[in-house]
Scaffold this active site. Structure first.
Site, PDB file in Angstrom:
ATOM      1  N   SER A   6       0.841  -1.215   0.000  1.00 41.69           N
ATOM      2  CA  SER A   6       0.000   0.000   0.000  1.00 41.69           C
ATOM      3  C   SER A   6       0.868   1.254   0.000  1.00 41.69           C
ATOM      4  CB  SER A   6      -0.886   0.010   1.252  1.00 41.69           C
ATOM      5  OG  SER A   6      -1.807  -1.036   1.204  1.00 41.69           O
ATOM      6  N   ASP A 303      -6.866  -8.323   4.201  1.00 42.58           N
ATOM      7  CA  ASP A 303      -6.097  -9.186   3.290  1.00 42.58           C
ATOM      8  C   ASP A 303      -5.560 -10.440   3.984  1.00 42.58           C
ATOM      9  OD1 ASP A 303      -6.513  -7.410   1.216  1.00 42.58           O
ATOM     10  OD2 ASP A 303      -4.660  -6.318   1.569  1.00 42.58           O
ATOM     11  N   ARG A 334     -12.349 -14.432  -2.577  1.00 50.31           N
ATOM     12  CA  ARG A 334     -11.508 -15.131  -1.601  1.00 50.31           C
ATOM     13  C   ARG A 334     -12.302 -15.983  -0.636  1.00 50.31           C
ATOM     14  NH1 ARG A 334      -6.883 -10.490  -0.532  1.00 50.31           N
ATOM     15  NH2 ARG A 334      -5.718 -11.042  -2.399  1.00 50.31           N
TER      16      ARG A 334
HETATM   17  C1  S3P Z   1      -5.598  -1.296  -0.015  1.00 45.95           C
HETATM   18  C2  S3P Z   1      -6.861  -1.365   0.494  1.00 45.95           C
HETATM   19  C3  S3P Z   1      -7.601  -2.630   0.661  1.00 45.95           C
HETATM   20  C4  S3P Z   1      -6.687  -3.842   0.545  1.00 45.95           C
HETATM   21  C5  S3P Z   1      -5.727  -3.726  -0.590  1.00 45.95           C
HETATM   22  C6  S3P Z   1      -4.844  -2.510  -0.403  1.00 45.95           C
HETATM   23  C7  S3P Z   1      -4.945   0.025  -0.154  1.00 45.95           C
HETATM   24  O1  S3P Z   1      -8.584  -2.713  -0.375  1.00 45.95           O
HETATM   25  O2  S3P Z   1      -7.459  -5.017   0.395  1.00 45.95           O
HETATM   26  O3  S3P Z   1      -4.905  -4.876  -0.670  1.00 45.95           O
HETATM   27  O4  S3P Z   1      -3.715   0.080  -0.353  1.00 45.95           O
HETATM   28  O5  S3P Z   1      -5.640   1.048  -0.042  1.00 45.95           O
HETATM   29  P1  S3P Z   1     -10.064  -2.066  -0.188  1.00 45.95           P
HETATM   30  O6  S3P Z   1      -9.905  -0.610  -0.148  1.00 45.95           O
HETATM   31  O7  S3P Z   1     -10.823  -2.526  -1.402  1.00 45.95           O
HETATM   32  O8  S3P Z   1     -10.592  -2.657   1.092  1.00 45.95           O
END
Ligand code: S3P
Length: 425
Positions: A6, A303, A334
């Site tokens: 992220s 995740d 998932r």
């Molecule tokens: C992320 C937000 C999450 C996560 C993804 C990374 C991010 O998704 O599942 O792997 O970096 O903002 P969502 O915003 O769809 O929950």
């Protein structure tokens, strides 16, 4: 641990947008992040790796160039959803695409708020990629109360707000990962966050800030650390220390849950680096007990449910995971991919519309199954971890996607004692 995915996406995007040079250390060099880097280059940023560091020369807020080809984000939902906010509001045509997994994921969650800013959706495939956008000549600031607990949606609107004069506001009922808030502030944006007594957060972003290049140190990814952590818990005799792991409270739900299950996990050398909490984590083989994971915790471990399900398969008693319907719109569905993989390896479970219950085998899991990974890196990695402690080997149909988030998974897990091989059939 490889760098946090992220934070790595955001480091490239914000560096591409800020004026002057951004220097990033610890960047995750996974396929997802590299795709974001290529897209930023198409928009006019200069990105190169020198020695251990990535150097980004950004264009300044409002300075992106019209891309002459579609921006291809591969497997990365974060890349494409944030980029649609970052670029979609510009008064030119931008096109977005990705691999088969990304093209099957819902984009309406970001298209709807972008439309209320005045962005025209020129092309889409039933709310999915490929998508073409054109921003308005006069974008208007909006207040958007997001109906889904999603840091990607929140971040998309916040990034759109950067090139809109005035204050753009996002309201979220659930505290999702706050990397955009923290990092944008670090780059010089004016981001104000208010938290109400019920936990609802109101985030205000002032448009047209003067963003300047920064030094960014990317901490280790807790979502990747989750795999060696669970491996250590289920393989008898293990004692593993994982260094330099991001401990931002919006990301630590798995650690808390595993501790509630009786995991022997010590958090060592807690420190702050680049505005983020980090620590080393020592994990020892443990007898785990099934628990109910509070639904309110889902955002902080969204995740990590697949690998939690693997830990739960080795626990004593049932582990109940309610409130996880968002798992259905990740790199794969998932919820059903995990349930199918568990069943293929002799683990009893119940798959509900928005929950999963796993019946633990008190240290014993049969294994022997072949798991369908559906182009999903985390499904691949969690079932390989299961194979480290199951009675028979576990095989997966495809390991290529692991490179999207954890390119060093195979050597690192081999170093810890895992044996990888090609299945005979
Ligand atoms: C992320 C937000 C999450 C996560 C993804 C990374 C991010 O998704 O599942 O792997 O970096 O903002 P969502 O915003 O769809 O929950």
């Amino acid at each position: 641990m490889p760098g946090d995915k992220s934070i790595s996406h955001r480091a490239l995007m914000f560096g591409a947008m800020a004026l002057g040079e951004t220097v990033v250390s610890g960047l995750l060099e996974g396929e997802d992040v590299l795709a974001t880097g290529r897209a930023m280059t198409q928009l006019g940023a200069k990105i190169e790796k020198r020695g251990e560091h990535w150097h980004i020369n950004g264009v300044g807020v409002g300075g992106f160039l019209e891309p002459d080809a579609p921006l291809d984000f591969g497997n990365a939902g974060t890349g494409v959803r944030l980029a649609m906010g970052l670029v979609g509001t510009y008064d030119f045509v931008s096109r977005y695409t990705g691999d088969a997994s990304l093209c099957s994921r819902p984009m309406g969650r970001v298209l709807n708020p972008l439309k209320s800013i005045g962005v025209e959706v020129l092309e889409h495939n039933d709310g999915k990629l490929p998508i073409a956008l054109r921003g308005p000549s006069m974008p208007v600031p909006i207040t958007y109360h997001t109906p889904v607990a999603s840091a990607q949606v929140k971040s998309c609107i916040m990034l759109a707000g950067l090139i809109i004069p005035g204050i753009t506001t996002v309201i979220e009922d659930v505290f999702t990962r706050d990397h955009t808030e923290k990092m944008l502030t670090g780059f010089g944006a004016n981001v104000q966050v208010k938290t109400a007594a019920n936990g609802q957060r109101t985030i205000e972003v002032e448009g047209l800030p003067d963003l300047r290049g920064q030094e960014v140190q990317v901490p280790g990814d807790p979502s990747s650390a989750a795999f060696p952590m669970v491996a250590a818990l289920i393989v008898p005799g293990s004692d593993v220390t994982i260094e330099n792991v991001l401990m931002n409270p919006t990301r630590t739900g798995l650690l808390i849950t595993l501790q509630e299950m009786g995991a022997d996990i010590e958090v060592l050398n807690e420190r702050v680096s680049g505005g983020e909490d980090i620590a080393d984590i020592r994990v020892k083989y443990s007898d785990l007990k099934g628990v109910t994971v509070p639904a309110e915790r889902a955002a902080s471990m969204i995740d990590e449910y697949p690998v939690l399900a693997v830990a739960a398969a080795f626990a004593e008693g049932a582990t109940h995971m309610p409130g996880i319907d968002e798992l259905r719109v990740k790199e794969s569905d998932r919820l059903s991919a995990v349930a199918d993989g568990l069943k293929a390896n002799g683990v009893e479970c119940i798959e509900g519309e928005d929950f999963l219950t796993v019946e633990g085998g008190s240290g014993k899991v049969a294994g022997g199954g072949r798991v369908k990974t559906h182009l999903d890196h985390r499904i691949a990695m969690c079932f390989l971890v299961m194979g480290m402690a199951s009675q028979k080997d576990v095989s997966i149909d495809d390991s290529n996607m692991i490179a999207t988030s954890f390119p060093t998974f195979t050597p690192e897990m081999t170093r810890l004692g895992a044996e990888f091989g090609r299945p005979n059939n």
